[in-house]
Design a protein around this motif. Structure first.
Motif, PDB file in Angstrom:
ATOM      1  N   ASN A   4      25.545  54.528  50.222  1.00 21.81           N
ATOM      2  CA  ASN A   4      26.396  53.417  50.045  1.00 21.81           C
ATOM      3  C   ASN A   4      26.070  52.420  49.382  1.00 21.81           C
ATOM      4  O   ASN A   4      27.131  51.936  48.631  1.00 21.81           O
ATOM      5  N   TYR A   5      25.054  51.913  48.833  1.00 19.33           N
ATOM      6  CA  TYR A   5      24.805  50.982  47.806  1.00 19.33           C
ATOM      7  C   TYR A   5      25.455  51.663  46.532  1.00 19.33           C
ATOM      8  O   TYR A   5      26.079  50.879  45.951  1.00 19.33           O
ATOM      9  N   LEU A   6      24.963  52.819  46.452  1.00 15.31           N
ATOM     10  CA  LEU A   6      25.560  53.369  44.825  1.00 15.31           C
ATOM     11  C   LEU A   6      26.850  53.518  44.939  1.00 15.31           C
ATOM     12  O   LEU A   6      27.622  53.327  43.826  1.00 15.31           O
ATOM     13  N   GLU A   7      27.733  54.012  46.133  1.00 18.57           N
ATOM     14  CA  GLU A   7      29.151  54.202  46.119  1.00 18.57           C
ATOM     15  C   GLU A   7      29.698  52.815  45.878  1.00 18.57           C
ATOM     16  O   GLU A   7      30.705  52.832  45.224  1.00 18.57           O
ATOM     17  N   LYS A   8      29.249  51.696  46.270  1.00 18.04           N
ATOM     18  CA  LYS A   8      29.855  50.311  46.110  1.00 18.04           C
ATOM     19  C   LYS A   8      29.532  49.872  44.561  1.00 18.04           C
ATOM     20  O   LYS A   8      30.240  49.261  44.033  1.00 18.04           O
ATOM     21  N   GLN A   9      28.453  50.253  44.182  1.00 10.29           N
ATOM     22  CA  GLN A   9      28.217  49.910  42.725  1.00 10.29           C
ATOM     23  C   GLN A   9      29.440  50.862  41.864  1.00 10.29           C
ATOM     24  O   GLN A   9      29.571  50.208  40.659  1.00 10.29           O
ATOM     25  N   TYR A  10      29.515  52.014  42.208  1.00 12.64           N
ATOM     26  CA  TYR A  10      30.227  52.829  41.319  1.00 12.64           C
ATOM     27  C   TYR A  10      31.709  52.372  41.475  1.00 12.64           C
ATOM     28  O   TYR A  10      32.321  52.505  40.448  1.00 12.64           O
ATOM     29  N   GLU A  11      31.961  51.969  42.641  1.00 12.88           N
ATOM     30  CA  GLU A  11      33.472  51.312  42.935  1.00 12.88           C
ATOM     31  C   GLU A  11      33.697  50.148  41.950  1.00 12.88           C
ATOM     32  O   GLU A  11      34.830  49.955  41.394  1.00 12.88           O
ATOM     33  N   SER A  12      32.799  49.270  41.966  1.00 12.44           N
ATOM     34  CA  SER A  12      32.799  48.012  41.224  1.00 12.44           C
ATOM     35  C   SER A  12      32.874  48.322  39.859  1.00 12.44           C
ATOM     36  O   SER A  12      33.474  47.720  39.103  1.00 12.44           O
ATOM     37  N   TYR A  13      32.112  49.267  39.343  1.00 12.65           N
ATOM     38  CA  TYR A  13      32.077  49.813  37.835  1.00 12.65           C
ATOM     39  C   TYR A  13      33.356  50.230  37.476  1.00 12.65           C
ATOM     40  O   TYR A  13      34.058  49.767  36.616  1.00 12.65           O
ATOM     41  N   LEU A  14      34.224  50.951  38.427  1.00 13.09           N
ATOM     42  CA  LEU A  14      35.566  51.597  38.082  1.00 13.09           C
ATOM     43  C   LEU A  14      36.466  50.499  38.032  1.00 13.09           C
ATOM     44  O   LEU A  14      37.336  50.607  37.330  1.00 13.09           O
ATOM     45  N   VAL A  15      36.361  49.226  38.717  1.00 12.24           N
ATOM     46  CA  VAL A  15      37.215  48.209  38.905  1.00 12.24           C
ATOM     47  C   VAL A  15      37.196  47.412  37.669  1.00 12.24           C
ATOM     48  O   VAL A  15      38.020  47.002  36.876  1.00 12.24           O
ATOM     49  N   ARG A  16      35.987  47.313  37.257  1.00 12.43           N
ATOM     50  CA  ARG A  16      35.472  46.567  36.054  1.00 12.43           C
ATOM     51  C   ARG A  16      36.122  47.280  34.724  1.00 12.43           C
ATOM     52  O   ARG A  16      36.402  46.646  33.768  1.00 12.43           O
ATOM     53  N   LYS A  17      35.789  48.781  34.698  1.00 14.18           N
ATOM     54  CA  LYS A  17      36.234  49.561  33.741  1.00 14.18           C
ATOM     55  C   LYS A  17      37.880  49.381  33.513  1.00 14.18           C
ATOM     56  O   LYS A  17      38.216  49.528  32.324  1.00 14.18           O
ATOM     57  N   ALA A  18      38.530  49.516  34.673  1.00 12.78           N
ATOM     58  CA  ALA A  18      40.087  49.502  34.664  1.00 12.78           C
ATOM     59  C   ALA A  18      40.621  48.099  34.098  1.00 12.78           C
ATOM     60  O   ALA A  18      41.566  48.002  33.156  1.00 12.78           O
ATOM     61  N   GLU A  19      39.717  47.041  34.546  1.00 16.04           N
ATOM     62  CA  GLU A  19      40.202  45.787  33.974  1.00 16.04           C
ATOM     63  C   GLU A  19      40.097  45.695  32.643  1.00 16.04           C
ATOM     64  O   GLU A  19      40.900  45.099  31.542  1.00 16.04           O
ATOM     65  N   TRP A  20      38.879  45.988  31.944  1.00 18.34           N
ATOM     66  CA  TRP A  20      38.601  46.027  30.632  1.00 18.34           C
ATOM     67  C   TRP A  20      39.726  46.879  29.782  1.00 18.34           C
ATOM     68  O   TRP A  20      40.123  46.569  28.739  1.00 18.34           O
ATOM     69  N   LEU A  21      39.889  48.302  30.309  1.00 18.85           N
ATOM     70  CA  LEU A  21      40.904  49.098  29.544  1.00 18.85           C
ATOM     71  C   LEU A  21      42.271  48.329  29.550  1.00 18.85           C
ATOM     72  O   LEU A  21      43.009  48.543  28.448  1.00 18.85           O
TER      73      LEU A  21
END
Length: 58
Positions: A4-21
């Motif tokens: 569950n921790y890893l899934e949350k971290q990965y989701e937050s990473y995807l959000v940050r990556k989308a904002e950066w792109l």
């Protein structure tokens, strides 16, 4: 629990990556500028100063 921790971290990473792109797409690319010789100094001034230095060294 760790999954569950890893899934949350990965989701937050995807959000940050989308904002950066999204931000990256909006930026304007600047073109490099070319440098030229200033009009105030003629090319002959450079040559005369080079010959003066040779005479002093001899």
């Amino acid at each position: 629990m760790a999954d569950n921790y890893l899934e949350k971290q990965y989701e937050s990473y995807l959000v940050r990556k989308a904002e950066w792109l999204k931000k990256k797409k909006r930026t304007v690319k600047s073109r490099p500028t070319t440098t030229t010789r200033p009009a105030t100094q003629p090319a002959s001034a450079d040559i005369s100063s080079a010959t003066d230095n040779k005479e002093e060294g001899e």
